[in-house]
Design a protein around this motif. Structure first.
Motif, PDB file in Angstrom:
ATOM      1  N   TYR A 252      74.044 130.256  70.579  1.00  0.00           N
ATOM      2  CA  TYR A 252      72.598 130.117  71.050  1.00  0.00           C
ATOM      3  C   TYR A 252      71.591 129.898  69.655  1.00  0.00           C
ATOM      4  CZ  TYR A 252      68.309 132.123  72.939  1.00  0.00           C
ATOM      5  OH  TYR A 252      67.044 132.233  73.474  1.00  0.00           O
ATOM      6  N   TYR A 259      66.646 123.243  68.120  1.00  0.00           N
ATOM      7  CA  TYR A 259      65.612 123.069  69.027  1.00  0.00           C
ATOM      8  C   TYR A 259      64.274 123.178  68.411  1.00  0.00           C
ATOM      9  CZ  TYR A 259      62.170 123.549  72.932  1.00  0.00           C
ATOM     10  OH  TYR A 259      61.066 123.649  73.679  1.00  0.00           O
ATOM     11  N   LEU A 338      66.241 120.988  74.417  1.00  0.00           N
ATOM     12  CA  LEU A 338      66.089 122.001  75.245  1.00  0.00           C
ATOM     13  C   LEU A 338      66.769 122.433  76.454  1.00  0.00           C
ATOM     14  CD1 LEU A 338      63.598 124.037  76.261  1.00  0.00           C
ATOM     15  CD2 LEU A 338      62.520 122.168  77.438  1.00  0.00           C
ATOM     16  N   GLU A 339      67.530 121.333  76.962  1.00  0.00           N
ATOM     17  CA  GLU A 339      68.393 121.557  78.038  1.00  0.00           C
ATOM     18  C   GLU A 339      69.667 122.406  77.297  1.00  0.00           C
ATOM     19  OE1 GLU A 339      71.294 118.815  81.003  1.00  0.00           O
ATOM     20  OE2 GLU A 339      69.678 117.866  79.624  1.00  0.00           O
ATOM     21  N   TYR A 341      69.695 124.308  74.869  1.00  0.00           N
ATOM     22  CA  TYR A 341      69.088 125.755  74.649  1.00  0.00           C
ATOM     23  C   TYR A 341      68.922 126.622  75.867  1.00  0.00           C
ATOM     24  CZ  TYR A 341      65.487 129.388  73.892  1.00  0.00           C
ATOM     25  OH  TYR A 341      64.545 130.284  73.704  1.00  0.00           O
ATOM     26  N   THR A 342      68.659 126.129  76.874  1.00  0.00           N
ATOM     27  CA  THR A 342      68.546 126.809  78.235  1.00  0.00           C
ATOM     28  C   THR A 342      69.861 127.172  78.808  1.00  0.00           C
ATOM     29  OG1 THR A 342      66.541 125.655  78.747  1.00  0.00           O
ATOM     30  CG2 THR A 342      67.873 126.659  80.553  1.00  0.00           C
ATOM     31  N   LYS A 343      70.723 126.191  78.722  1.00  0.00           N
ATOM     32  CA  LYS A 343      72.160 126.361  78.947  1.00  0.00           C
ATOM     33  C   LYS A 343      72.916 127.662  78.327  1.00  0.00           C
ATOM     34  CE  LYS A 343      76.811 124.124  79.332  1.00  0.00           C
ATOM     35  NZ  LYS A 343      77.524 122.908  79.212  1.00  0.00           N
ATOM     36  N   GLY A 345      71.080 129.865  76.546  1.00  0.00           N
ATOM     37  CA  GLY A 345      70.685 131.280  76.911  1.00  0.00           C
ATOM     38  C   GLY A 345      71.211 131.758  77.962  1.00  0.00           C
ATOM     39  N   ALA A 346      71.614 131.264  79.158  1.00  0.00           N
ATOM     40  CA  ALA A 346      72.077 131.636  80.389  1.00  0.00           C
ATOM     41  C   ALA A 346      73.388 132.199  80.045  1.00  0.00           C
ATOM     42  CB  ALA A 346      72.099 130.426  81.487  1.00  0.00           C
TER      43      ALA A 346
END
Length: 694
Positions: A252, A259, A338-339, A341-343, A345-346
């Motif tokens: 992450y 990012y 960003l995609e 990073y979001t993944k 983070g989840a």
């Protein structure tokens, strides 16, 4: 080759010059580090106070003891400690009546009268008296002879008593040793019991029997083992979840870093594009300005400017196209990251949630383990306390048995002591009744009586032959005895006069310092019943240092401080001498104290000169002294190419006044001059020094 050699020489010269420059710049620092370091302080103006503050207790110069010449009984006491008296003041009243001394003197007078009467009888019929005296001596000699003859039997009985008493005492001594041994054993057991009870006090009481405690401890140990296994399992699950969180967090963080870099790249590309567009606008404005020039005014310079402007516009447009392409690529990369990073983070949120559950379970298991351990510890403490209680009870039973034995021995000893006392009384009665003197004394008395009988026999024979005894000798003996009777009578009359007196009076002016009698007391002759501090002055002694003594002189008046009990007394110095308790290092100052004050009062006084102002004051540590007198060392400076150099300069001074820390001196010092107060090594005039950093 020649070129390389010249370059090498050039580099060597440069290095040499740089080193010389460094040495020049730092030579001041190097040299200063090798110089002695001095502590300095500026001279200042101010005031010096030479007063000395002292404290001590007031002592009376004279104390008068009030005594009773003869034994008397106290009726009332009329004064108390602290009362002021004068000659004639009644201190106490005495019970009227004759004393034991009078009774004794009257007995002695009666004996003298009997002896005088006897001499009279003897003088009237000395021959008859001699005959009676001879008969008495003969009768006493017979008694002594009988006593000497029976002495072995009497002494044997006495020895038998003494042997029996000795045997009892030896038995008592043995029994006392046995009692002491028992008491020592009891004391040792008391210490053991106290130690056990001290250990018990530190342990909690489980309130269970040893059998129940044993089963409870076994159950608690099983429960603790189960809890430990559960804790270890939960710990492994928690550590595994922690590792997953750490791995996901690492990924992450990497995606977040990429990012942020993509966002920064997009921002930079946008700023570059915006800058190029602004440049294009400027170039197009310049082109429009060239179009406004009339055709007739367009020359070769105009043409050159126009062509240059056109080329710049075309170049800028090409750069704008490239920048737009770069911006699109940066935005695409930013969207992609960003995609990701979001993944990530989840995934991190999921891993953290799993870890929190595992950690919560581990902490719950750990708390259960601690609770089980605490329960086991409490039960173990209860077991230890129960074991100690059994030990204490066993020791207490031993002690009680020993105490019982000791009491029986003590009773036995008391019985033997009573038997010894009875035997000693029987022995004393037997000796008093039968053994009136030792055999040696009896034999001495036998010899004396034998000589006395022989002498009296001769005197009677001579008296019978002469018809009388020397009348002059008898008359002289009567006269001597009459003189003794008259002297004793005068003593009795003198005592009776004293016995009539019922008041005890003061003979001096002063203050009552002690009273050692009360109403009803029987006081023996010569007893001191009171003490009076005479009003002939008080003194106070104080120990001072030699430095303080140098500021004092005999006759100086002292100022009394903190005195709230009336008018302040007058105090002045009467003597200053060496202190025997601090020889060579101090003086003993004696103050004379005058006024209304009591013996033992504590006083605080100040004596000496008041404060005076001076222009030049330095610390006492700055003043030095040698054979040439007192001086100070002043720091002087000299300029040099490498900076200021500092030197110690001697300046002779005269000390005008001093106190505990500072001295006023007669010296020529300028504002800002430094005087040396201390140094790392001994400093002399002219030495180069460095001042310590403040």
């Amino acid at each position: 080759m020649e070129t390389n050699k010249r370059g090498w020489i050039k580099n060597a010269i440069i290095i040499f010059l740089v080193m010389m420059l460094i040495l020049t710049l730092f030579s001041n620092t190097f040299m200063n580090r090798s110089l002695p370091e001095v502590a300095v302080q500026n001279a200042e103006s101010g005031s010096i106070t030479t007063q000395v503050k002292l404290s001590g207790s007031v002592n009376a110069n004279t104390t008068k003891a009030v005594t009773l010449e003869y034994a008397r009984k106290i009726d009332t006491v009329l004064v108390r400690r602290g009362d002021t008296v004068e000659p004639g003041t009644v201190l106490a009243t005495l019970v009227k009546g004759e004393s034991d001394e009078i009774d004794q003197l009257e007995i002695e007078l009666k004996q003298l009268q009997i002896e005088y009467k006897k001499l009279q009888i003897e003088s009237e019929d000395s021959l008859t008296a001699k005959r009676y005296e001879l008969e008495d001596a003969q009768r006493e000699l017979v008694e002594v002879n009988d006593y000497i003859a029976s002495y072995p039997t009497l002494n044997a009985q006495k020895t038998a008593y003494e042997d029996q008493i000795k045997l009892y005492k030896e038995t008592i001594k043995t029994r006392e040793a046995e009692i002491t041994a028992k008491e020592d054993e009891i004391a040792e057991l008391d210490e053991v019991i106290a130690g056990i009870e001290k250990q018990m006090a530190k342990l909690s009481d489980a309130g269970l029997t040893l059998e129940k405690l044993s089963k409870a401890i076994t159950d608690a140990e099983d429960e603790l083992k189960d809890a430990e296994r559960a804790t270890k399992s939960a710990k492994r699950a928690s550590d595994s979840a922690q590792r997953v969180v750490d791995n996901v967090n690492t990924l992450y963080s990497a995606v977040l870093r990429d990012y942020n870099a993509a966002c920064e790249a997009t921002k930079t590309a946008q700023e570059t594009l915006d800058s190029l567009k602004e440049t294009l606008k400027t170039l197009e404005a310049e082109r429009d300005a060239l179009y406004e020039v009339p055709l007739e005014d367009r020359d070769e310079q105009w043409t050159a400017d126009y062509n240059q402007n056109r080329d710049k516009i075309n170049g800028t447009k090409s750069q704008i196209s490239d920048a737009e392409t770069a911006l699109d690529a940066a935005k695409a990369k930013e969207a992609e990251l960003l995609e990701e990073y979001t993944k990530k983070g989840a995934e991190l949120t999921t891993a953290s949630s799993t870890y929190d559950l595992a950690r919560s379970k581990y902490e719950s298991c750990l708390a259960a383990e601690k609770s089980a351990q605490k329960t086991l510890d409490s039960l173990n403490e209860g077991w230890s306390r129960a074991m100690l209680e059994e030990q204490r009870d066993a020791r207490q039973e031993e002690r009680d048995a020993l105490e019982k034995e000791r009491k029986l021995m003590d009773k036995d000893r008391e019985k033997m002591n009573t038997a010894v006392a009875d035997l000693e009384k029987e022995l004393a009665d037997y000796v008093a009744e039968n053994i009136t003197t030792t055999l040696d004394d009896a034999e001495d008395k036998q010899r004396t009586l034998t000589r006395s009988v022989e002498s009296l026999t001769e005197q009677v024979r001579i008296a019978e032959a002469n018809g009388s005894i020397d009348d002059e000798t008898a008359a002289l003996n009567l006269q001597i005895k009459r003189s003794e009777m008259q002297k004793k009578q005068r003593e009795i009359e003198k005592l009776r006069e004293k016995a009539v007196t019922t008041e005890l009076k003061s003979t001096v002016n002063g203050t009552v310092s002690t009273v050692s009698i009360a109403a009803g007391d029987e006081v023996a002759a010569g007893t001191t019943v009171m003490e009076i501090t005479a009003s002939d002055g008080f003194t106070m002694e104080c120990s001072v240092t030699n430095a303080q003594a140098s500021r004092l002189r005999v006759g100086q008046i002292a100022e009394v401080q903190y005195y709230y009990w009336g008018d302040k007394p007058n105090v002045y110095i009467s003597t200053i001498k060496n202190d025997p308790n601090n020889s060579g290092k101090g003086k003993l100052v004696t103050f004379t104290v005058e006024g209304d004050i009591a013996d033992g009062t504590s006083l605080t006084v100040t004596v000496g000169g008041q404060g005076s102002s001076y222009d030049c004051i330095v610390p006492n540590s700055a003043i030095r002294e040698d054979s040439d007198g007192k001086f100070i060392l002043v720091v002087t400076s000299k300029s040099s190419p490498l900076g200021n150099r500092y030197y110690a300069s001697r300046q002779n001074v005269t000390v005008l006044a001093s106190d505990a820390t500072r001295s006023a001196i007669d010296a020529t010092l300028s504002w800002g001059d430094y005087v040396i107060t201390g140094a790392s090594v001994p400093i002399s005039d002219g030495m180069q020094v460095r001042m310590s950093e403040k």
